[in-house]
Scaffold this active site. Structure first.
Site, short mmCIF file in Angstrom:
data_model
loop_
_atom_site.label_atom_id
_atom_site.label_comp_id
_atom_site.label_asym_id
_atom_site.label_seq_id
_atom_site.Cartn_x
_atom_site.Cartn_y
_atom_site.Cartn_z
N GLU A 1 -10.65 -11.30 16.66
CA GLU A 1 -11.78 -12.21 16.49
C GLU A 1 -11.32 -13.61 16.11
O GLU A 1 -11.89 -14.61 16.55
CB GLU A 1 -12.76 -11.67 15.45
N CYS B 1 -24.11 -13.56 32.07
CA CYS B 1 -25.01 -14.64 31.65
C CYS B 1 -24.19 -15.87 31.27
O CYS B 1 -24.23 -16.35 30.14
CB CYS B 1 -25.87 -14.17 30.48
N CYS C 1 -27.74 -13.33 37.66
CA CYS C 1 -28.97 -12.67 37.21
C CYS C 1 -29.21 -11.33 37.91
O CYS C 1 -29.76 -10.40 37.30
CB CYS C 1 -30.16 -13.59 37.42
N CYS D 1 -27.65 -8.52 35.97
CA CYS D 1 -27.96 -8.44 34.54
C CYS D 1 -28.74 -7.17 34.21
O CYS D 1 -29.77 -6.90 34.83
CB CYS D 1 -28.76 -9.67 34.11
N CYS E 1 -36.08 -10.56 30.50
CA CYS E 1 -35.62 -11.95 30.33
C CYS E 1 -36.75 -12.92 30.63
O CYS E 1 -37.22 -13.04 31.76
CB CYS E 1 -34.43 -12.22 31.25
#
Length: 522
Positions: free
Chosen positions: A120, A262, A269, A272, A278
């Site tokens: 991270e 995205c 799209c 997705c 959405c």
């Protein structure tokens, strides 16, 4: 009723449905209760570090703002559907990344948390493709240099945190997002949530740039996601959505969706998994229907309940819906200031080594500010006059290496390197000391390195660019293949100490004597 009127009626029914749902009594009560629950959960979270994630701000600011429920998840079934669709997609499409394998396979919770922590920190402001090799090398050989990843203070804070775990916490990582953020330097709200959810299974949401973009589009949030109001709402949505049974997978899935589907400019799209939920996609479809029917003179369709005033999560009035952008209308980010321009002069000072090999002089930068703690060639602020520039640079060199022949100082070219907020132009000079007795002693904060040592030292990418200019222009002993000699440390073969280095990481003591500030352990 004519077919056109029938279609218009259905369209208006769809458009008005969110408003009707908002008006129902039990929905209002549920939304109110949800707000109180999120407020309580938010108050239980630790305060963020300024260096990590979207900043946490006072909840009172959020409660006073005008926000339409249109931008929230008001229905339990909707939340459940979002979780299920996203996790099913993630199980099928997730990328095979080394930190994910470690998090899945490592039994020891402390080493598992450390593996997540390193990934991270490395991934902050750095693309996944760049991080993979660095991460693999770091985890195999913990004292691997950070150089080349950028944002170098991350490595120093990681080392400080690792030392604290070993020396003050008995080798055990804090188990919750709150304690991780409180006890470990450099661990802010996002990193703490990622470690706690992935390594320890805590049901805590996270918001990074990818997650923020996903949430803004799913809920048609057009305002600046870095603002106080929007940031807090996004954290609230993330906490509401995180799957309590698989919090780590859910958070990684949300990040993965933003990174691969995205995306900022060309979202996919059709691929997705949550496109049916959405609101950005719904807005695109509505606008397309209205445009195809050419409903001249028809009233504008409001996305939010009209009686709540100006919703602070909608697209700003100064930047209304742009038909050409589609879902990329969400979110609209505040315009970034161009990086400020600065100039400096730097010099590669070369001398013959004691055993015949060339050596170059490096000095260490201060422990705070730009490129804190890294090593660089002696540098001074740019002077408008060439005469003044040479004088200032020669004085700086003599401060570290003693008397030098001024006549050998040559201007070789320039290097332009852009950091996140600074565009820095280096005027590159060279000075080769040939036929002189090598300088063997230098003040603290300076050192002579061979060419090979330079390639593995904690130097910035900008300094490697400077050295390439020197190699190309200076007929000294350092000249050679420019590409091969300044390659990334991760592209060269190194001795591997093996997995035992990681296994021995949490031992009673970590040496603090090594000059490399970016080591996690020795």
């Amino acid at each position: 009723m004519t077919p056109l009127v029938s279609r218009l009626s259905r369209l208006w029914a769809i458009m008005r449905k969110p408003r009707a749902a908002v008006g129902s009594g039990h929905r209002k009560q549920a939304a109110s209760q949800e707000g109180r629950q999120k407020h309580a959960k938010s108050n239980s979270q630790a305060k963020p570090s300024a260096c990590d994630g979207l900043a946490r701000q006072p909840e009172e600011v959020v409660l006073q703002a005008s926000v339409s429920p249109y931008h929230l998840f008001r229905d339990v079934a909707e939340v459940t559907a979002f979780r299920g669709s996203l996790l099913s997609w993630y199980d099928q499409e997730k990328r095979d990344l080394p930190w994910r394998r470690r998090a899945e396979d490592e039994v020891d919770p402390d080493r598992r948390a450390y593996a997540v922590w390193v990934s991270e920190v490395m991934l902050q402001q750095t693309q996944v493709a760049t991080v993979i090799n660095y991460y693999t090398g770091w985890m195999q050989e913990v004292n691997q240099l950070w150089a080349g990843l950028g944002y170098y203070s991350r490595g120093r804070r990681l080392q400080e945190g690792a030392r604290k775990v070993v020396e003050e916490l008995g080798g055990h990582m804090p188990r919750t997002a709150e304690t991780l953020q409180q006890l470990l330097p450099g661990v802010g709200r996002y990193t703490a949530g990622a470690i706690a959810s992935i390594a320890f299974g805590q049901a805590t949401g996270v918001v990074d740039g990818n997650v923020a973009r996903v949430l803004c589009r799913v809920r048609a949030i057009g305002a600046d996601p870095s603002s106080t109001l929007v940031s807090q709402r996004l954290w609230g949505l993330a906490q509401q959505l995180v799957d309590p049974a698989r919090p780590g997978d859910f958070n990684q899935a949300a990040m993965e969706l933003g990174a691969t589907v995205c995306t900022p400019q060309r979202p996919l799209c059709s691929q997705c998994p949550v496109q049916s939920l959405c609101r950005a996609r719904q807005r695109v479809e509505r606008e397309q229907l209205l445009a195809s029917w050419s409903l001249s003179g028809s009233p504008d369709v409001e996305e939010c309940a009209p009686n709540t005033g100006q919703c602070q999560l909608c697209l700003p009035a100064s930047e209304p819906w742009d038909q050409t952008l589609g879902v990329v209308n969400f979110p609209r980010k505040a315009s970034r200031k161009p990086p400020r321009e600065e100039s400096s002069a730097t010099c590669v000072l070369e001398q013959p080594g004691a055993l015949g090999g060339a050596q170059i002089l490096l000095v260490q930068r201060p422990n705070s500010g730009l490129l804190a703690g890294l090593w660089e060639f002696p540098s001074v602020t740019w002077e408008p006059s060439e005469q003044l520039q040479r004088k200032a640079l020669l004085q700086e060199l003599q401060r570290w290496a003693g008397p030098l022949p001024a006549t050998r100082l040559r201007h070789l070219g320039e290097v332009v390197h852009t950091f996140s907020h600074i565009k820095l132009t280096y005027q590159v000079y060279g000075l080769a000391l040939e036929g002189q007795t090598p300088v063997t002693t230098v003040p603290a904060g300076a050192r002579w390195l061979t060419q090979e040592e330079f390639h593995t030292a904690a130097v910035s990418t900008a300094m490697k660019k400077v050295f390439r200019v020197y190699q190309g222009q200076q007929p000294g002993t350092c000249k050679g293949s420019k590409r091969s000699q300044v390659s990334s440390p991760c592209s060269r073969k190194k001795p591997c100490m093996g997995q035992q280095v990681l296994d021995n990481f949490f031992r009673p003591h970590i040496s603090t004597d090594a000059p490399n500030l970016n080591s996690a352990a020795q």
